[in-house]
Motif scaffolding. Structure first.
Motif, PDB file in Angstrom:
ATOM      1  N   LEU A   1    -168.322  -7.832  -5.659  1.00 13.44           N
ATOM      2  CA  LEU A   1    -169.206  -6.659  -6.548  1.00 13.44           C
ATOM      3  C   LEU A   1    -170.131  -6.241  -6.118  1.00 13.44           C
ATOM      4  O   LEU A   1    -170.779  -4.975  -6.520  1.00 13.44           O
ATOM      5  N   VAL A   2    -170.898  -6.927  -4.598  1.00 10.97           N
ATOM      6  CA  VAL A   2    -171.605  -6.238  -4.104  1.00 10.97           C
ATOM      7  C   VAL A   2    -171.155  -4.936  -3.687  1.00 10.97           C
ATOM      8  O   VAL A   2    -171.791  -4.279  -3.410  1.00 10.97           O
ATOM      9  N   GLU A   3    -169.988  -5.342  -2.767  1.00 12.35           N
ATOM     10  CA  GLU A   3    -169.761  -4.587  -1.893  1.00 12.35           C
ATOM     11  C   GLU A   3    -169.375  -3.491  -2.933  1.00 12.35           C
ATOM     12  O   GLU A   3    -169.203  -2.690  -1.825  1.00 12.35           O
ATOM     13  N   ALA A   4    -168.121  -4.013  -3.732  1.00 10.24           N
ATOM     14  CA  ALA A   4    -168.450  -2.644  -4.991  1.00 10.24           C
ATOM     15  C   ALA A   4    -169.426  -1.942  -5.170  1.00 10.24           C
ATOM     16  O   ALA A   4    -169.452  -0.438  -5.087  1.00 10.24           O
ATOM     17  N   ALA A   5    -170.132  -1.490  -5.708  1.00 11.29           N
ATOM     18  CA  ALA A   5    -171.644  -1.511  -5.435  1.00 11.29           C
ATOM     19  C   ALA A   5    -171.974  -0.477  -4.225  1.00 11.29           C
ATOM     20  O   ALA A   5    -171.998   0.727  -4.681  1.00 11.29           O
ATOM     21  N   VAL A   6    -172.239  -1.250  -2.459  1.00 14.12           N
ATOM     22  CA  VAL A   6    -172.305  -0.829  -1.824  1.00 14.12           C
ATOM     23  C   VAL A   6    -171.099   0.703  -1.557  1.00 14.12           C
ATOM     24  O   VAL A   6    -171.768   1.627  -0.953  1.00 14.12           O
ATOM     25  N   GLN A   7    -169.984   0.105  -1.842  1.00  7.75           N
ATOM     26  CA  GLN A   7    -169.110   1.377  -1.582  1.00  7.75           C
ATOM     27  C   GLN A   7    -169.055   2.858  -2.763  1.00  7.75           C
ATOM     28  O   GLN A   7    -169.195   3.948  -2.037  1.00  7.75           O
ATOM     29  N   GLY A   8    -169.433   2.141  -3.785  1.00 14.25           N
ATOM     30  CA  GLY A   8    -169.380   2.749  -4.703  1.00 14.25           C
ATOM     31  C   GLY A   8    -170.397   3.946  -4.348  1.00 14.25           C
ATOM     32  O   GLY A   8    -170.640   5.409  -4.870  1.00 14.25           O
ATOM     33  N   MET A   9    -171.723   3.517  -4.015  1.00 14.43           N
ATOM     34  CA  MET A   9    -173.128   4.368  -3.827  1.00 14.43           C
ATOM     35  C   MET A   9    -172.491   4.941  -2.505  1.00 14.43           C
ATOM     36  O   MET A   9    -172.725   6.365  -2.388  1.00 14.43           O
ATOM     37  N   LEU A  10    -171.645   5.349  -1.367  1.00 13.51           N
ATOM     38  CA  LEU A  10    -170.892   5.491  -0.136  1.00 13.51           C
ATOM     39  C   LEU A  10    -170.623   6.333  -0.883  1.00 13.51           C
ATOM     40  O   LEU A  10    -170.572   7.880  -0.087  1.00 13.51           O
ATOM     41  N   GLU A  11    -169.781   6.416  -1.432  1.00 14.60           N
ATOM     42  CA  GLU A  11    -168.615   7.632  -2.629  1.00 14.60           C
ATOM     43  C   GLU A  11    -170.074   8.466  -3.016  1.00 14.60           C
ATOM     44  O   GLU A  11    -168.894   9.578  -3.181  1.00 14.60           O
ATOM     45  N   LYS A  12    -171.107   8.808  -3.191  1.00 18.94           N
ATOM     46  CA  LYS A  12    -171.820   9.322  -4.215  1.00 18.94           C
ATOM     47  C   LYS A  12    -172.282  10.986  -2.715  1.00 18.94           C
ATOM     48  O   LYS A  12    -173.279  11.641  -3.171  1.00 18.94           O
ATOM     49  N   LEU A  13    -172.163   9.857  -1.085  1.00 19.90           N
ATOM     50  CA  LEU A  13    -172.978  10.867  -0.533  1.00 19.90           C
ATOM     51  C   LEU A  13    -171.698  12.406   0.294  1.00 19.90           C
ATOM     52  O   LEU A  13    -171.667  13.127   0.168  1.00 19.90           O
ATOM     53  N   ASP A  14    -170.525  11.259   0.739  1.00 18.79           N
ATOM     54  CA  ASP A  14    -169.746  12.248   1.201  1.00 18.79           C
ATOM     55  C   ASP A  14    -168.284  11.373   1.487  1.00 18.79           C
ATOM     56  O   ASP A  14    -168.479  10.331   1.644  1.00 18.79           O
ATOM     57  N   PRO A  15    -166.765  12.502   1.978  1.00 22.32           N
ATOM     58  CA  PRO A  15    -166.404  11.735   1.795  1.00 22.32           C
ATOM     59  C   PRO A  15    -165.902  10.797   3.136  1.00 22.32           C
ATOM     60  O   PRO A  15    -164.999   9.337   3.708  1.00 22.32           O
ATOM     61  N   TYR A  16    -167.219  10.492   4.630  1.00 24.37           N
ATOM     62  CA  TYR A  16    -166.757  10.516   5.576  1.00 24.37           C
ATOM     63  C   TYR A  16    -167.987   9.402   6.047  1.00 24.37           C
ATOM     64  O   TYR A  16    -167.867   8.393   6.921  1.00 24.37           O
ATOM     65  N   SER A  17    -168.558   8.811   5.010  1.00 22.22           N
ATOM     66  CA  SER A  17    -169.358   7.141   4.882  1.00 22.22           C
ATOM     67  C   SER A  17    -168.597   6.126   4.092  1.00 22.22           C
ATOM     68  O   SER A  17    -168.047   6.415   3.216  1.00 22.22           O
ATOM     69  N   ASP A  18    -168.755   5.151   4.899  1.00 22.91           N
ATOM     70  CA  ASP A  18    -167.650   4.138   4.650  1.00 22.91           C
ATOM     71  C   ASP A  18    -168.691   3.321   5.229  1.00 22.91           C
ATOM     72  O   ASP A  18    -169.504   2.407   5.799  1.00 22.91           O
ATOM     73  N   TYR A  19    -168.623   1.883   4.272  1.00 22.09           N
ATOM     74  CA  TYR A  19    -168.434   0.434   4.496  1.00 22.09           C
ATOM     75  C   TYR A  19    -167.543  -0.302   5.127  1.00 22.09           C
ATOM     76  O   TYR A  19    -166.695  -0.182   4.064  1.00 22.09           O
ATOM     77  N   ILE A  20    -167.595  -0.556   5.937  1.00 16.15           N
ATOM     78  CA  ILE A  20    -166.492  -1.702   6.850  1.00 16.15           C
ATOM     79  C   ILE A  20    -166.669  -3.226   6.691  1.00 16.15           C
ATOM     80  O   ILE A  20    -168.015  -3.243   7.433  1.00 16.15           O
ATOM     81  N   SER A  21    -165.938  -3.615   6.134  1.00 13.71           N
ATOM     82  CA  SER A  21    -166.090  -5.098   5.835  1.00 13.71           C
ATOM     83  C   SER A  21    -166.438  -6.056   6.403  1.00 13.71           C
ATOM     84  O   SER A  21    -165.447  -5.473   7.845  1.00 13.71           O
ATOM     85  N   PRO A  22    -166.250  -7.331   7.298  1.00 16.84           N
ATOM     86  CA  PRO A  22    -165.873  -7.842   7.980  1.00 16.84           C
ATOM     87  C   PRO A  22    -164.948  -8.426   8.274  1.00 16.84           C
ATOM     88  O   PRO A  22    -163.844  -8.403   9.405  1.00 16.84           O
ATOM     89  N   LYS A  23    -163.775  -8.337   7.647  1.00 20.67           N
ATOM     90  CA  LYS A  23    -162.234  -8.054   6.863  1.00 20.67           C
ATOM     91  C   LYS A  23    -161.923  -6.945   8.189  1.00 20.67           C
ATOM     92  O   LYS A  23    -160.913  -7.083   9.014  1.00 20.67           O
ATOM     93  N   ASP A  24    -162.356  -5.591   8.184  1.00 22.99           N
ATOM     94  CA  ASP A  24    -162.090  -4.763   7.905  1.00 22.99           C
ATOM     95  C   ASP A  24    -162.650  -3.919   9.569  1.00 22.99           C
ATOM     96  O   ASP A  24    -162.420  -3.223  10.328  1.00 22.99           O
ATOM     97  N   LEU A  25    -163.688  -4.565  10.237  1.00 24.07           N
ATOM     98  CA  LEU A  25    -164.277  -4.367  10.999  1.00 24.07           C
ATOM     99  C   LEU A  25    -163.568  -4.557  12.417  1.00 24.07           C
ATOM    100  O   LEU A  25    -164.192  -3.334  14.279  1.00 24.07           O
ATOM    101  N   GLN A  26    -163.147  -5.143  13.064  1.00 23.01           N
ATOM    102  CA  GLN A  26    -162.412  -5.649  13.960  1.00 23.01           C
ATOM    103  C   GLN A  26    -161.594  -4.638  14.136  1.00 23.01           C
ATOM    104  O   GLN A  26    -160.889  -3.659  15.433  1.00 23.01           O
ATOM    105  N   LYS A  27    -160.771  -4.514  13.087  1.00 25.15           N
ATOM    106  CA  LYS A  27    -159.792  -2.685  13.514  1.00 25.15           C
ATOM    107  C   LYS A  27    -159.419  -1.547  13.372  1.00 25.15           C
ATOM    108  O   LYS A  27    -159.875  -0.719  14.729  1.00 25.15           O
TER     109      LYS A  27
END
Length: 481
Positions: free
Chosen positions: A61-87
């Motif tokens: 839920l919190v990660e979704a809130a973070v991603q929602g805020m970033l989507e309001k900024l621009d298409p290139y800002s993003d949150y990389i979760s722990p499971k996606d960080l290595q990739k």
């Protein structure tokens, strides 16, 4: 979720809320404004957590809130979760823990074919060669891998922590012999600078025309060592008598700003390469240095609509300084710089990719394509006059197939005999005309008279003019492990 982890996540939300507000407003918000904003968030979170019809995962839920805020900024800002960080890190750095092979899945034989091996890497040291087949990984038969996920499963099993071992069963092409090998993973650095085609041993041929000494370098992305890669290849080509160079940045989505500066600097002996400016970032100017410059030969740069970010920095710098002629299609139009900010969630590493600055080409012309930008506005990098060569959708598909065949050591089917890469042909023609002049210049050649009609050709446009996301079309390559 442990309470400390939850508090850490909420602290991150507080920070991000301040960032998103600051980006959207000129004045700095007061502590009271922060409190009022966060009270809305916390109240909403508590209501969902307590009263929603079924249990919710607080972390999601919190990660979704973070991603929602970033989507309001621009298409290139993003949150990389722990499971996606290595990739994410592997894609940016083009390095990972693995055994040093390029592979693809053979649907007919239902095994993994080795397309090439990296010299000196664990696979090569163990005697694995191009054409060998992987039938088992860690005792798991490839035939039993989940359908349509075979290559992803293989890559996941083959990659891992450097120094750790992985067991593979190999069916060798020579002698039809099968053996099981134990490979110790190492740091694998994948090539980002490719050539026109592969040699029989899997290495790249960087000559488009070896007789006329016209070289061809194709850059897939701008990783940390891309500049070093290109410098080494250019030094070798120079020793072999290179007289002209085509730099192909088509389908290159960008990468590190530093890599773009390093590569542009290889071809410029002075002048501004790019400048950056942000609200809370100090203005920076990156200038070319004379030492180590590769000059004295004509250049052509190929771009298309999927050339973005760092690709636009390099092509714009070489175009503005009249070091190269730019050929192809108008580029994507991404003139922003993202900073990767390290974060931590419940002891696991995460990251925030946040737009912190905009960059400007030497001429001062605008690069960024804003959501409201029109086709008639100034954005992206335009090919030089007379050098706009758009691809039709059919040509894109033909190129896609042709390039896949050219990149393979042993193509599965005959090469497309009637396909002509008109953009590459134009670049080659440009270089050849420069080489026939009494004194070869490095300046941009004028548009040929018989090509004036190119200026009237319609520019290839994206299917959705309003789209601002990064391009998704790419030419697939064998996956590395």
């Amino acid at each position: 979720m442990r309470r400390n982890g939850f508090v850490a996540l909420l602290a991150g939300i507080v920070l991000l809320s301040g960032l998103s507000l600051a980006v959207g407003e000129q004045k700095e918000p007061t502590s009271e404004e922060y409190y009022e904003l966060m009270k809305v968030f916390v109240d909403t979170f508590q209501q969902i957590d307590r009263n929603y019809v079924k249990d919710v995962d607080r972390k999601q839920l919190v990660e979704a809130a973070v991603q929602g805020m970033l989507e309001k900024l621009d298409p290139y800002s993003d949150y990389i979760s722990p499971k996606d960080l290595q990739k994410f890190t592997e894609s940016v750095e083009s390095e990972f823990g693995g055994v040093g092979i390029h592979v693809h899945f053979d649907e007919e034989q239902r095994n993994i074919e080795v397309m090439s091996t990296l010299p000196g890497a664990p696979a090569a040291q163990a005697g694995i060669k191009s054409g060998d087949r992987i039938t088992e990984i860690e005792g798991k038969p490839v035939r039993e891998f989940t359908s349509k996920q075979e290559i992803d499963t293989a890559i996941t099993l083959l990659r891992g922590e450097p120094g750790k071992e992985v067991k593979v069963t190999i069916k060798h092409l020579a002698g039809d012999v099968t053996e099981t090998l134990t490979l110790k993973r190492a740091i694998i650095k994948t090539d980002t600078v490719l050539g026109e085609s592969r040699k029989p041993d899997g290495t790249w041929n960087y000559w488009l025309d070896e007789t006329k000494k016209i070289a061809y370098l194709r850059l897939t992305n701008f990783a940390g060592r891309s500049g070093e890669e290109m410098q080494e290849i250019l030094q070798q080509l120079k020793k072999e008598g290179m007289k002209g160079l085509i730099l192909d940045l088509r389908f290159n989505p960008g990468g590190k700003l530093e890599a773009a500066v390093d590569i542009a600097d290889l071809f410029l002996d002075s002048g501004l390469i790019v400048s950056t400016e942000g609200r809370n970032a100090l203005p920076q100017k990156f200038a070319a240095k004379k030492f180590g410059t590769f000059g004295g030969f004509p250049m052509a740069v190929l771009i298309n609509h999927y050339s973005a970010s760092a690709s636009e920095i390099v092509s714009a710098a070489l175009q503005d300084h009249k070091r190269a002629v730019v050929i192809g299609e108008r580029s994507w139009g991404k003139g922003s710089v993202q900073t990767v900010i390290n974060m931590e969630v419940e002891g696991a590493k995460a990251a925030l990719k946040l737009t912190t600055a905009a960059y400007h080409r030497p001429s001062g012309k605008n690069i960024h394509r804003f959501p409201e930008s029109k086709e008639t506005d100034e954005w992206g990098v335009m090919p030089n006059d007379g050098y706009v060569i758009p691809f039709s959708p059919a040509e894109y598909l033909a190129y896609h197939r042709y390039r896949t065949q050219r990149d393979a050591i042993r193509p599965r089917e005959p090469l497309i005999a009637d396909f002509v890469d008109s953009q590459l042909a134009k670049a080659r023609d440009s270089i050849e005309k420069e080489l026939t002049k009494p004194e070869t210049a490095t300046a941009v050649p004028p548009a040929p008279e018989d090509d004036k009609k190119d200026e009237k050709k319609p520019e290839a446009k994206p299917s959705d003019k309003s789209t601002t996301s990064l391009p998704v079309f790419s030419v697939p390559r064998d996956q590395a492990a």
